[in-house]
Design an enzyme around this catalytic site. Structure first.
Site, PDB file in Angstrom:
ATOM      1  N   PHE A 131       0.831  -1.190   0.000  1.00 46.70           N
ATOM      2  CA  PHE A 131       0.000   0.000   0.000  1.00 46.70           C
ATOM      3  C   PHE A 131       0.872   1.248   0.000  1.00 46.70           C
ATOM      4  O   PHE A 131       1.784   1.386   0.810  1.00 46.70           O
ATOM      5  CB  PHE A 131      -0.895  -0.026   1.244  1.00 46.70           C
ATOM      6  CG  PHE A 131      -2.030   0.944   1.174  1.00 46.70           C
ATOM      7  CD1 PHE A 131      -3.095   0.715   0.312  1.00 46.70           C
ATOM      8  CD2 PHE A 131      -2.036   2.089   1.959  1.00 46.70           C
ATOM      9  CE1 PHE A 131      -4.149   1.612   0.247  1.00 46.70           C
ATOM     10  CE2 PHE A 131      -3.088   2.985   1.890  1.00 46.70           C
ATOM     11  CZ  PHE A 131      -4.147   2.746   1.035  1.00 46.70           C
ATOM     12  N   ALA A 171      -4.970  -6.431   5.059  1.00 46.35           N
ATOM     13  CA  ALA A 171      -3.702  -6.050   5.682  1.00 46.35           C
ATOM     14  C   ALA A 171      -3.379  -4.607   5.332  1.00 46.35           C
ATOM     15  O   ALA A 171      -3.389  -4.218   4.161  1.00 46.35           O
ATOM     16  CB  ALA A 171      -2.577  -6.964   5.205  1.00 46.35           C
ATOM     17  N   LYS A 173      -0.656  -3.038   5.260  1.00 46.09           N
ATOM     18  CA  LYS A 173       0.498  -2.851   4.399  1.00 46.09           C
ATOM     19  C   LYS A 173       0.266  -3.381   2.997  1.00 46.09           C
ATOM     20  O   LYS A 173       1.063  -3.136   2.105  1.00 46.09           O
ATOM     21  CB  LYS A 173       1.711  -3.562   4.992  1.00 46.09           C
ATOM     22  CG  LYS A 173       2.250  -2.880   6.221  1.00 46.09           C
ATOM     23  CD  LYS A 173       3.551  -3.511   6.636  1.00 46.09           C
ATOM     24  CE  LYS A 173       4.257  -2.587   7.614  1.00 46.09           C
ATOM     25  NZ  LYS A 173       5.577  -3.059   7.965  1.00 46.09           N
ATOM     26  N   GLU A 174      -0.762  -4.186   2.820  1.00 45.37           N
ATOM     27  CA  GLU A 174      -1.000  -4.730   1.488  1.00 45.37           C
ATOM     28  C   GLU A 174      -2.150  -3.972   0.823  1.00 45.37           C
ATOM     29  O   GLU A 174      -1.992  -2.825   0.454  1.00 45.37           O
ATOM     30  CB  GLU A 174      -1.189  -6.254   1.567  1.00 45.37           C
ATOM     31  CG  GLU A 174       0.104  -6.902   2.098  1.00 45.37           C
ATOM     32  CD  GLU A 174       0.104  -8.415   2.091  1.00 45.37           C
ATOM     33  OE1 GLU A 174      -0.648  -9.031   1.314  1.00 45.37           O
ATOM     34  OE2 GLU A 174       0.881  -8.984   2.890  1.00 45.37           O
ATOM     35  N   MET A 175      -3.341  -4.573   0.739  1.00 43.88           N
ATOM     36  CA  MET A 175      -4.397  -3.886  -0.009  1.00 43.88           C
ATOM     37  C   MET A 175      -5.165  -2.880   0.848  1.00 43.88           C
ATOM     38  O   MET A 175      -5.926  -2.064   0.341  1.00 43.88           O
ATOM     39  CB  MET A 175      -5.313  -4.922  -0.668  1.00 43.88           C
ATOM     40  CG  MET A 175      -4.551  -5.701  -1.750  1.00 43.88           C
ATOM     41  SD  MET A 175      -5.316  -7.255  -2.254  1.00 43.88           S
ATOM     42  CE  MET A 175      -6.649  -6.661  -3.278  1.00 43.88           C
TER      43      MET A 175
END
Lengths: 382, 276
Positions: A131, A171, A173-175
């Site tokens: 992200f 998450a 840090k991800e999506m």
């Protein structure tokens, strides 16, 4: 924008490979579960959820296969869980969702951003970029053949693809989305709403994860030069690779952990990689799991550099040399696996082992995984 | 998983359906309990196919079958040639100059064939049996498995010992049972495992030492034996009646033989496996 271009380029490569592979796919019989009397390798009366025309498991006489240490050899068809049998509709839907960045918090990241078909269903990076371009703590593993694992993630924290798929969507840090947002997004897109409701009875976060998992179950390959060699085609791999196979199974003792048809024992070992990441111990709280990570598959390994959970090994050569070095400096690695055994290879042996690892790249994929989906539009504002 | 409550059901079912289904593998194997109807229904639904099994009448188990198995001809050299342990010094040093041979075909001077698994493949379905409690021993010694072939009852414990001063990683590769795989890094380490479904064969291998392999065979009944170095076997405790015995060898395949067990008597069979 760059990401999208990269992704599309990757897809095109994927399509080309897919087309090539498909031309002989129909002739290749898939291994199935027919028992062989003596020395039967692993198989079972697998209930393969039939999903379409592509993969018709034919009768295969496994008794003619080469019997190798650790039962490395051809994969059997993927088993889908009873509550999510694979169907054509689910694959079509799951494929769109897999490629759809609207499932992310900022509309920029899809599963394919980090598990890109053109990059071996991974991202070619040591550590993924998530992200708003933040670096992720671990390397993005390939999704290819992930369906065969008994647990997902480097630390095995989720048991199934269904459970796994929910992780990245939410998450930070991800999506960086939420279950509610994902549910709202799919309900705002009439085609998703209709298909999810028809297939799963509800259009929500849960059913999105199930559809993606169904798609991932066809993101597998079951045919590589190595598999053809095991099935009896002596010319499928070269002489160097044959010697490398012997080093893999005997002198290098790689089948201590990379065993079975997917080259993974599905267990967790500390093999002396990385510094700060404590690995599976964070999940189990057991000392024996300090810095232990799940043995990854070695199928398609030539496509997925750099290697290890932290992307610290750039090449296969470096990885091989890691295994030579670590047992010789045991004292530096508390809790090193007892299966990390000492051996030393000659230059020629290293080349042979590399040559063998290169024969594990599958070249027969389900053609349906190489289709670029048209993403459905949102409903017009009222 | 909920083994204790499921076992008796499985036993009854097995015995009920085992004889009727000719397509089943001969190990007394059966369908998984989950896909089969409840025992009462099974019995009610097909009374004509098989008589309801009764608990094994121990006092009537006075018949014995015994015999000797021989091998004629030749096997493949790699079934019995010396093992090259040079890549695994941990094992090589346990043997010094002595060579250890592969045990895929073990034949005596006069053709006596060892390591043949002999078991009742028809006849046991008439009875239900209690699982044996006494563990079967599987030892890792000199980087070999001892025994090389063994039978075990469903749910009977298998006591696995590492007698070597090196690491072994024991890995069972069943098709019907849950697999197991664990490392024994310490000499003297002992673990217990079991299988909950009849199955033959279950290959067991060491992930570290590629030549180390043995076979387990899992039965619903106790009527099995493995031939000794002199090719002999004996199975006792049989209730008089007709039986089929199956003889299974890991490389030579299998054959069957019918016989009639009579009270207090020992039936003698001699079996020949022909090589090339």
């Amino acid at each position: 924008m760059k990401g999208v271009v990269l992704m599309l380029a990757g897809l095109l490569v994927g399509v080309a490979i897919g087309a090539l592979a498909f031309s002989f796919a129909s002739k290749k019989a898939l291994p199935d579960a027919s028992p062989s009397p003596a020395a039967a390798p692993m198989a079972s009366e697998q209930q393969v959820a039939k999903s379409g025309p592509a993969e018709k498991p034919a009768e295969v006489d496994e008794s003619k296969w080469k019997e190798l240490p650790g039962f490395i050899g051809p994969l059997r068809p993927v088993k889908a869980p009873a509550d999510n049998p694979t169907t054509d509709e689910k694959i079509e839907l799951g494929r769109m969702l897999y490629f759809d960045p609207r499932l992310s918090g900022n509309g920029a990241l899809s599963c394919a951003s980090c598990h890109n078909p053109g990059l071996g269903w991974s991202d070619g990076l040591a550590k993924g970029i998530g992200f708003q371009h933040g670096e992720l703590p671990r390397s993005s593993p390939t999704v290819l053949n992930a369906a065969y694992y008994k647990s997902q993630f480097w630390d095995g924290r989720e048991p199934t693809l269904e459970m796994q798929a929910k992780g990245p969507m939410t998450a930070a840090k991800e999506m960086n989305s939420t279950a509610e947002k994902v549910t709202a997004v799919v309900n705002s897109i009439p085609k998703y709403k209709e298909m999810l409701t028809k297939i799963y009875g509800e259009a929500n976060f849960e059913s999105v994860a199930k559809a993606i998992a169904a798609f991932e179950r066809i993101v597998v390959d079951q045919d590589s030069p190595f598999d053809r060699y095991v099935r009896g085609d002596e010319n499928a791999i070269g002489e160097s690779a044959k010697r490398g196979l012997d080093i893999f199974t005997v002198k290098g003792k790689c089948t201590s952990c990379h065993n079975g048809p997917n080259f993974s024992d599905d267990k967790f070992h500390n093999i002396g990689v990385g510094d700060a990441d404590r690995g599976r111990i964070e999940i189990t709280k057991k000392d024996e799991d300090l810095k232990a990570f799940r043995t990854p598959t070695l199928r398609n390994i030539a496509l997925t550099a750099p290697y290890m959970h932290d992307g610290s090994q750039k090449t296969l050569r470096e990885t091989i040399e890691h295994y030579e070095r670590i047992p010789k400096e045991k004292e530096k690695h508390p809790n090193l696996s007892a299966l990390m055994l000492d051996f030393t290879l000659t230059e020629q042996e290293k080349q042979d082992l590399e040559a063998f690892l290169h024969t594990l790249t599958g070249d027969k994929r389900d053609p349906r995984i190489n289709v670029i989906p048209d993403l459905p539009p949102v409903a017009p504002a009222k | 998983m909920i083994r204790a409550s499921v076992v008796p059901t499985v036993l009854i079912l097995l015995a009920g359906c085992g004889g009727a289904d000719k397509s089943l593998p001969p190990a007394g194997a059966t369908k998984p309990a989950s896909s089969a109807p409840a025992p009462q229904q099974a019995a009610a639904a097909k009374p004509a196919e098989a008589a309801k099994p009764v608990p094994y009448p121990k006092d009537q188990g006075t018949a014995v079958v015994a015999g000797k198995i021989t091998f004629t001809g030749k096997g493949e050299p790699e079934w019995s040639q010396p093992i090259d342990m040079s890549t695994h010094q941990d094992c090589a040093k346990l043997h010094g100059d002595k060579k250890v041979n592969e045990e895929r075909l073990v034949v005596g001077a006069n053709g006596e064939l060892a390591n043949v698994l002999v078991f009742v493949s028809q006849g046991a379905e008439r009875y239900t049996f209690q699982p044996a409690k006494e563990p079967v021993a599987l030892n890792q010694t000199g980087c070999r498995y001892e025994p090389h072939v063994f039978g075990v009852m469903v749910d009977q414990p298998i006591k696995i010992t590492n007698s070597d001063a090196t690491v072994h990683s024991i890995h069972a590769w069943p098709k019907k049972n849950a697999d197991f795989n664990f490392t024994q890094a310490k000499q003297g380490q002992v673990d217990e495992k079991s299988f909950d479904t009849a199955e033959l064969p279950v290959p067991i291998r060491c992930d570290v030492h590629p030549w180390m392999q043995c076979y387990a065979a899992v039965f619903e009944h106790p009527w099995f034996a493995v031939t000794k170095a002199d090719g002999s076997f004996e199975i006792g405790g049989l209730v008089p009646g007709p039986y089929t015995l199956t003889f299974w060898h890991e490389k030579l395949g299998q054959q069957t033989q019918t016989f009639e067990a009579s009270a207090g008597q020992k039936a003698q069979l001699s079996i020949v496996f022909a090589g090339k």
